[in-house]
Write an enzyme that holds these catalytic residues in place. Structure first.
Site, PDB file in Angstrom:
ATOM      1  CG  HIS A 175     -30.119 -12.313 -15.452  1.00  0.00           C
ATOM      2  ND1 HIS A 175     -29.790 -11.076 -14.948  1.00  0.00           N
ATOM      3  CD2 HIS A 175     -31.423 -12.500 -15.128  1.00  0.00           C
ATOM      4  CE1 HIS A 175     -30.832 -10.551 -14.337  1.00  0.00           C
ATOM      5  NE2 HIS A 175     -31.848 -11.395 -14.431  1.00  0.00           N
ATOM      6  CG  ASP A 198     -27.047  -9.261 -15.736  1.00  0.00           C
ATOM      7  OD1 ASP A 198     -27.248 -10.083 -16.642  1.00  0.00           O
ATOM      8  OD2 ASP A 198     -27.844  -9.071 -14.795  1.00  0.00           O
ATOM      9  N   GLY A 212     -38.619 -11.379 -12.931  1.00  0.00           N
ATOM     10  CA  GLY A 212     -39.407 -10.881 -14.053  1.00  0.00           C
ATOM     11  C   GLY A 212     -39.235  -9.387 -14.249  1.00  0.00           C
ATOM     12  CG  ASN A 213     -39.919  -6.126 -11.444  1.00  0.00           C
ATOM     13  OD1 ASN A 213     -40.447  -6.620 -10.457  1.00  0.00           O
ATOM     14  ND2 ASN A 213     -40.517  -5.187 -12.167  1.00  0.00           N
ATOM     15  CB  SER A 214     -34.304  -9.237 -14.540  1.00  0.00           C
ATOM     16  OG  SER A 214     -34.042  -9.696 -13.240  1.00  0.00           O
ATOM     17  N   GLY A 233     -21.152 -19.704 -33.515  1.00  0.00           N
ATOM     18  CA  GLY A 233     -22.134 -20.790 -33.569  1.00  0.00           C
ATOM     19  C   GLY A 233     -21.743 -22.023 -32.781  1.00  0.00           C
TER      20      GLY A 233
END
Length: 403
Positions: free
Chosen positions: A156, A186, A262-264, A315
């Site tokens: 993600h 994920d 943001g830690n992901s 694509g």
């Protein structure tokens, strides 16, 4: 008679003195021998004691057995050598763990910022645009897993990104590209495309050995570039926590170490400085605190062979057309092509926006996931047939897969 008596007495006295002297000499001789034996025994005892002392003071302390005893730790902590500069050893727990400062020093250089840019176009589900668009910036974290610049992160974090940059621990920014991903788990692997030396490579641990109550440290980049390399600490709150993600149920490590947007993609680290999880999600909301989740590193390792293999490129941007959308828009079920990337295998094959893919490599498909599964069985350079629905009829195209 008196003379003879006296002589006899003198002779008797001499005999008594002689016997006494002989006895004394024998006793003295035996005393000397006994003393010699005693001396020899004492010397042997002293030598034996010296050897035993040497064995105890030198040989034993250099064995692993002794080094693991409390006595050794006590002696080591109290010994000083005034003639030498004293260096503080690494502080460890009874299990040999590092301090939080030492964990941060070891692992932080292997954790990076993952900055993305994507363009959002305002359109309906089938991609009919109203002409408006916006550029979106995203920020996450990643873990350097080898010296060639391969970086592990969450899917993600890079989903839909048109460009990706990696911010190293020395604040240097380099470009990167997606290597492969597993949307259901994920997980994603990206690779630095700029020639540069990696500051560090993370050591992977064993998440199966994690226990509730174990100390952990989370390292990542919460809330954006301003807080790069933030370190938080906590414990493992639960192992094998089953959480529903989309259409699947996954097993996570639960921790109370602070994990924020943001830690992901960042590292969850054990007391030995080994990565045991990839920080992925948290539960937020009023009255909720300290509930974060990480993908166990053993789950990641089981996927790494596939994730390190470059994904084959088509694509296209697509939408799954299920029975509901099929009835709503009066179109067949399948995979609707919203967008075709320029100079991509899709464009070269003749695919166009608005096409609906119904078969891929001879197999009927209804979802993008089905296309990806079929694609994963091929290698770069393979050509597959693609059956599409266009303007009321079907066509068969030939598409060559490339990295």
């Amino acid at each position: 008679m008196d003379d003879n008596y006296n002589k006899n007495q003198d002779t008797a006295k001499m005999n008594i003195l002689s016997r006494f002297k002989n006895k004394f000499s024998q006793k003295h001789s035996r005393g000397k021998k006994i003393f010699s034996y005693i001396s020899l025994a004492l010397i042997s005892s002293l030598i034996g004691a010296s050897l035993s002392a040497a064995a105890f003071l030198y040989v034993v302390p250099n064995t692993d057995f002794f080094k693991n005893t409390p006595l050794y730790e006590t002696i080591s902590s109290t010994q000083t050598k005034p003639s030498q500069t004293q260096v503080s050893p690494i502080s460890t727990s009874s299990k040999g763990g590092l301090t939080i400062a030492e964990i941060a020093k070891k692992v932080s250089p292997a954790v990076v910022g993952v900055s993305t840019k994507s363009i959002s176009q305002y359109s309906d589900i089938l991609g009919f645009s109203d002409g408006q668009s916006s550029e979106d910036d995203g920020m996450g974290s990643g873990i350097i897993i080898n010296s060639d610049g391969y970086i592990l992160t969450n899917y993600h974090v890079i989903q839909g990104a048109q460009s990706i940059s990696v911010i190293l621990s020395n604040k240097k920014t380099v470009s990167a590209k997606v290597v492969n991903y597993d949307e259901n788990q994920d997980l994603a692997v990206i690779k630095v495309t700029t020639k540069t030396e990696m500051p560090a490579v993370a050591e992977l641990g064993n998440s199966d050995n994690v226990q509730v109550g174990d100390s952990v440290v989370a390292i990542g980049n919460p809330l954006g570039k301003e807080l790069l390399g933030s370190v938080t600490s906590g414990i493992i709150s639960a192992t094998k926590r089953e959480i529903s993600v989309g259409n699947t149920t996954q097993s996570f490590l639960q921790t109370d170490a602070a994990i924020n947007p943001g830690n992901s993609g960042g590292a969850l680290v054990n007391s030995l400085g080994q990565v045991i999880g990839v920080n992925s999600a948290k539960i937020g909301g009023e009255g909720v605190e300290g509930i974060g989740f990480a993908i166990p590193i053993n789950t990641v390792v089981s996927k790494l062979n596939g994730l390190l293999k470059p994904i084959l490129k088509i694509g296209i941007a697509c939408v799954d057309i299920d029975s509901s959308l099929s009835q709503q828009y009066n179109i067949p079920e399948g995979v609707y092509v919203k967008e075709v990337e320029k100079s991509s295998p899709a464009e070269k094959s003749g695919l166009k926006e608005g096409d609906i893919i119904q078969k891929f490599d001879g197999k009927s498909i209804k979802t993008v996931e089905e296309i990806n599964k079929i694609k994963s069985t091929h290698k770069s350079g393979d050509t597959v047939s693609v059956v599409i629905y266009r303007d009321g009829s079907t066509k068969t195209l030939q598409l060559t897969l490339t990295e």
